[in-house]
Enzyme design. Sequence first.
Site, PDB file in Angstrom:
ATOM      1  N   TRP A  59       0.822  -1.214   0.000  1.00  0.00           N
ATOM      2  CA  TRP A  59       0.000   0.000   0.000  1.00  0.00           C
ATOM      3  C   TRP A  59       0.853   1.260   0.000  1.00  0.00           C
ATOM      4  O   TRP A  59       0.342   2.361  -0.017  1.00  0.00           O
ATOM      5  CB  TRP A  59      -0.914   0.022   1.235  1.00  0.00           C
ATOM      6  CG  TRP A  59      -0.191  -0.234   2.513  1.00  0.00           C
ATOM      7  CD1 TRP A  59       0.454   0.687   3.284  1.00  0.00           C
ATOM      8  CD2 TRP A  59      -0.030  -1.497   3.159  1.00  0.00           C
ATOM      9  NE1 TRP A  59       1.023   0.070   4.368  1.00  0.00           N
ATOM     10  CE2 TRP A  59       0.737  -1.263   4.321  1.00  0.00           C
ATOM     11  CE3 TRP A  59      -0.447  -2.801   2.870  1.00  0.00           C
ATOM     12  CZ2 TRP A  59       1.089  -2.291   5.200  1.00  0.00           C
ATOM     13  CZ3 TRP A  59      -0.103  -3.815   3.741  1.00  0.00           C
ATOM     14  CH2 TRP A  59       0.649  -3.558   4.896  1.00  0.00           C
ATOM     15  N   ARG A  60       2.162   1.077   0.017  1.00  0.00           N
ATOM     16  CA  ARG A  60       3.058   2.233   0.133  1.00  0.00           C
ATOM     17  C   ARG A  60       3.487   2.675  -1.251  1.00  0.00           C
ATOM     18  O   ARG A  60       4.068   1.906  -2.012  1.00  0.00           O
ATOM     19  CB  ARG A  60       4.263   1.825   0.977  1.00  0.00           C
ATOM     20  CG  ARG A  60       5.138   2.968   1.386  1.00  0.00           C
ATOM     21  CD  ARG A  60       6.163   2.495   2.399  1.00  0.00           C
ATOM     22  NE  ARG A  60       5.719   2.673   3.760  1.00  0.00           N
ATOM     23  CZ  ARG A  60       6.379   2.204   4.814  1.00  0.00           C
ATOM     24  NH1 ARG A  60       7.467   1.499   4.653  1.00  0.00           N
ATOM     25  NH2 ARG A  60       5.930   2.439   6.026  1.00  0.00           N
ATOM     26  N   GLU A  78      -5.026   1.269   6.326  1.00  0.00           N
ATOM     27  CA  GLU A  78      -5.063   1.806   7.680  1.00  0.00           C
ATOM     28  C   GLU A  78      -6.087   1.089   8.551  1.00  0.00           C
ATOM     29  O   GLU A  78      -5.847   0.852   9.740  1.00  0.00           O
ATOM     30  CB  GLU A  78      -5.340   3.312   7.663  1.00  0.00           C
ATOM     31  CG  GLU A  78      -4.151   4.143   7.190  1.00  0.00           C
ATOM     32  CD  GLU A  78      -2.924   3.953   8.066  1.00  0.00           C
ATOM     33  OE1 GLU A  78      -3.060   3.584   9.241  1.00  0.00           O
ATOM     34  OE2 GLU A  78      -1.808   4.166   7.545  1.00  0.00           O
ATOM     35  N   GLN A  83      -4.150  -2.133  15.225  1.00  0.00           N
ATOM     36  CA  GLN A  83      -3.809  -3.194  16.187  1.00  0.00           C
ATOM     37  C   GLN A  83      -3.346  -4.474  15.502  1.00  0.00           C
ATOM     38  O   GLN A  83      -3.518  -5.572  16.034  1.00  0.00           O
ATOM     39  CB  GLN A  83      -5.023  -3.499  17.088  1.00  0.00           C
ATOM     40  CG  GLN A  83      -5.395  -2.342  17.982  1.00  0.00           C
ATOM     41  CD  GLN A  83      -4.379  -2.114  19.070  1.00  0.00           C
ATOM     42  OE1 GLN A  83      -4.313  -2.845  20.028  1.00  0.00           O
ATOM     43  NE2 GLN A  83      -3.558  -1.082  18.911  1.00  0.00           N
ATOM     44  N   THR A  84      -2.789  -4.345  14.317  1.00  0.00           N
ATOM     45  CA  THR A  84      -2.395  -5.518  13.549  1.00  0.00           C
ATOM     46  C   THR A  84      -1.065  -5.231  12.845  1.00  0.00           C
ATOM     47  O   THR A  84      -0.903  -4.163  12.254  1.00  0.00           O
ATOM     48  CB  THR A  84      -3.470  -5.865  12.499  1.00  0.00           C
ATOM     49  OG1 THR A  84      -4.746  -5.914  13.134  1.00  0.00           O
ATOM     50  CG2 THR A  84      -3.180  -7.204  11.855  1.00  0.00           C
ATOM     51  N   TYR A 123     -10.950  -8.424  14.880  1.00  0.00           N
ATOM     52  CA  TYR A 123     -11.642  -7.123  14.994  1.00  0.00           C
ATOM     53  C   TYR A 123     -12.518  -6.877  13.772  1.00  0.00           C
ATOM     54  O   TYR A 123     -12.316  -5.931  13.011  1.00  0.00           O
ATOM     55  CB  TYR A 123     -10.638  -5.987  15.169  1.00  0.00           C
ATOM     56  CG  TYR A 123     -10.003  -5.943  16.539  1.00  0.00           C
ATOM     57  CD1 TYR A 123     -10.725  -6.306  17.668  1.00  0.00           C
ATOM     58  CD2 TYR A 123      -8.703  -5.509  16.713  1.00  0.00           C
ATOM     59  CE1 TYR A 123     -10.146  -6.261  18.931  1.00  0.00           C
ATOM     60  CE2 TYR A 123      -8.113  -5.463  17.966  1.00  0.00           C
ATOM     61  CZ  TYR A 123      -8.851  -5.832  19.065  1.00  0.00           C
ATOM     62  OH  TYR A 123      -8.277  -5.772  20.304  1.00  0.00           O
ATOM     63  N   TYR A 158      -6.257   8.799  15.248  1.00  0.00           N
ATOM     64  CA  TYR A 158      -5.075   8.313  14.539  1.00  0.00           C
ATOM     65  C   TYR A 158      -5.357   8.072  13.061  1.00  0.00           C
ATOM     66  O   TYR A 158      -4.650   8.576  12.178  1.00  0.00           O
ATOM     67  CB  TYR A 158      -4.518   7.021  15.166  1.00  0.00           C
ATOM     68  CG  TYR A 158      -3.612   6.353  14.161  1.00  0.00           C
ATOM     69  CD1 TYR A 158      -2.364   6.895  13.895  1.00  0.00           C
ATOM     70  CD2 TYR A 158      -4.058   5.283  13.376  1.00  0.00           C
ATOM     71  CE1 TYR A 158      -1.550   6.356  12.907  1.00  0.00           C
ATOM     72  CE2 TYR A 158      -3.260   4.746  12.387  1.00  0.00           C
ATOM     73  CZ  TYR A 158      -2.012   5.291  12.156  1.00  0.00           C
ATOM     74  OH  TYR A 158      -1.233   4.781  11.168  1.00  0.00           O
ATOM     75  N   ASP A 176       0.220   7.008  16.597  1.00  0.00           N
ATOM     76  CA  ASP A 176      -0.118   5.625  16.937  1.00  0.00           C
ATOM     77  C   ASP A 176       0.829   5.163  18.044  1.00  0.00           C
ATOM     78  O   ASP A 176       1.621   5.946  18.574  1.00  0.00           O
ATOM     79  CB  ASP A 176       0.006   4.730  15.702  1.00  0.00           C
ATOM     80  CG  ASP A 176       1.459   4.515  15.342  1.00  0.00           C
ATOM     81  OD1 ASP A 176       2.259   5.451  15.535  1.00  0.00           O
ATOM     82  OD2 ASP A 176       1.811   3.420  14.892  1.00  0.00           O
ATOM     83  N   CYS A 228      12.948   1.565  17.131  1.00  0.00           N
ATOM     84  CA  CYS A 228      12.551   2.007  18.473  1.00  0.00           C
ATOM     85  C   CYS A 228      11.398   1.129  18.967  1.00  0.00           C
ATOM     86  O   CYS A 228      10.357   1.616  19.400  1.00  0.00           O
ATOM     87  CB  CYS A 228      12.148   3.476  18.458  1.00  0.00           C
ATOM     88  SG  CYS A 228      12.092   4.231  20.093  1.00  0.00           S
ATOM     89  N   CYS A 237      19.750   3.603  15.275  1.00  0.00           N
ATOM     90  CA  CYS A 237      18.732   4.650  15.281  1.00  0.00           C
ATOM     91  C   CYS A 237      19.286   5.999  14.829  1.00  0.00           C
ATOM     92  O   CYS A 237      20.266   6.495  15.392  1.00  0.00           O
ATOM     93  CB  CYS A 237      18.123   4.796  16.668  1.00  0.00           C
ATOM     94  SG  CYS A 237      16.838   6.057  16.729  1.00  0.00           S
ATOM     95  N   CYS A 243      18.517  11.530  21.656  1.00  0.00           N
ATOM     96  CA  CYS A 243      17.450  10.836  22.378  1.00  0.00           C
ATOM     97  C   CYS A 243      17.661  10.943  23.884  1.00  0.00           C
ATOM     98  O   CYS A 243      18.664  10.485  24.430  1.00  0.00           O
ATOM     99  CB  CYS A 243      17.403   9.365  21.966  1.00  0.00           C
ATOM    100  SG  CYS A 243      16.105   8.432  22.805  1.00  0.00           S
TER     101      CYS A 243
END
Length: 408
Positions: A59-60, A78, A83-84, A123, A158, A176, A228, A237, A243
């Site tokens: 999807w990107r 999205e 939650q997946t 869900y 979100y 998120d 992260c 990172c 940080c």
Amino acid sequence: MVVPNRQSSIANRKSKIENTSTPFKLTRLQTHLMNWPDSPALLAPLGPWFDLHRRDLPWRHGDLGRPHPNPYAVLVSELMLQQTQAATVIPYFERWMARFPDAAALSVASEDEVHKLWEGLGYYRRARYLQASAAHIATLGWPTDVDGLMELPGLGPYTAAAVASIAFQWPEPALDGNAFRVLARVLGLDGDPKHYAKRLRSWLRPALEKLGASRLTQSLMELGAMICSPAPKCLNCPLAVHCEARRSAATDRIPPIVQRRKPKESELMLLAVEAHGFWLLREPTQKGLLAGLWKWPALEAAFVVEADLAADSGLPYASHELYSWSGWTQVYTHRRELVSPFHLRLAQRFLAPKGFHWVPGAELDQLALGKRDQRLRELLKGTGTVPLRGPSASWLLDHLRRDAALAG
DNA sequence: CAACCGTGGTA
DNA sequence: TTACCAAGGTT
């Protein structure tokens, strides 16, 4: 399709997100922002890092400097990603887009087919919300600002901001779990970072405008997912130099762990009742666990104790056969079920109780089932049954009919 | 606002 | 094995 950028602000929304700020809070907000580094400068290294390490997700889109060529694909991804994890979503996204290539195609699909394509993803409400959103879009067109996106069912703060920034390049901060964790660590926030949501959105907006909404939104989440993570890989990172959590060796305390309630435990018998090639299924319900999906009939396993005591009462079910397999534990977010599966073969059908339906065996695979019921459906295709170890067939059937009568 | 809504990965 | 938690939202 041209969608104007209305520059509306999530933080200042009246509905759904937060109340408007009082002058006092605004003063505190400004004071606090003075202590945080400038967001465009702090987050600038995300862009180059993302260009090197970004995953190639279906999807990107390649060019993150422009609006996405297919906002519908962003919306689908999205909703699936709520939650997946991305790896889980990929095959579902591919199948979905092949079958429902645009909002119009989705809006006219049957709810059974929509659930079938979502089967196993969990869900399941999200599938119904997505179809309702598609119907809205197919009829009225896309919303023209983030407030309009928030009106679509299944889109909260979100997801509305994610679609705004990724699909349309509107500078709306999408926070998120990944973004909260990254920002909490970089800025050294105390306590639950969700409490800083409003301030973080105000702070992020200049970075979105300067670094690009889609690019910054996705790179922030990608960093949270790949580097992260809860156990961070700080050596890789791009933000490590600035940080605060790393400087103070506090990445294991930031963000703090939120403890959950213990899941409730239950025990049930799951029944595949067969007669002449038909199977007795519960029809989908509108509310509750696994709403929208078909289910095998189930009985509270507290009855098993009674069954042992009752033994076989000698009722005339001599032509019935009962098989069973070893059980398993089915885990949900806030529930644990000890499942004992049975296959009960009857000599003849009886009138399906209200809410139940005799399904031809050839159509069993077309039904959308949750994982628990998929597992029994798969067991029926094998031959690995063990001799009956449980209540009698007559007892099971009597209780099933009584239970169905109560439910109806 | 706490409870509810699925499933799979990870340490 | 257990517990956290993942591109959260609704009621």
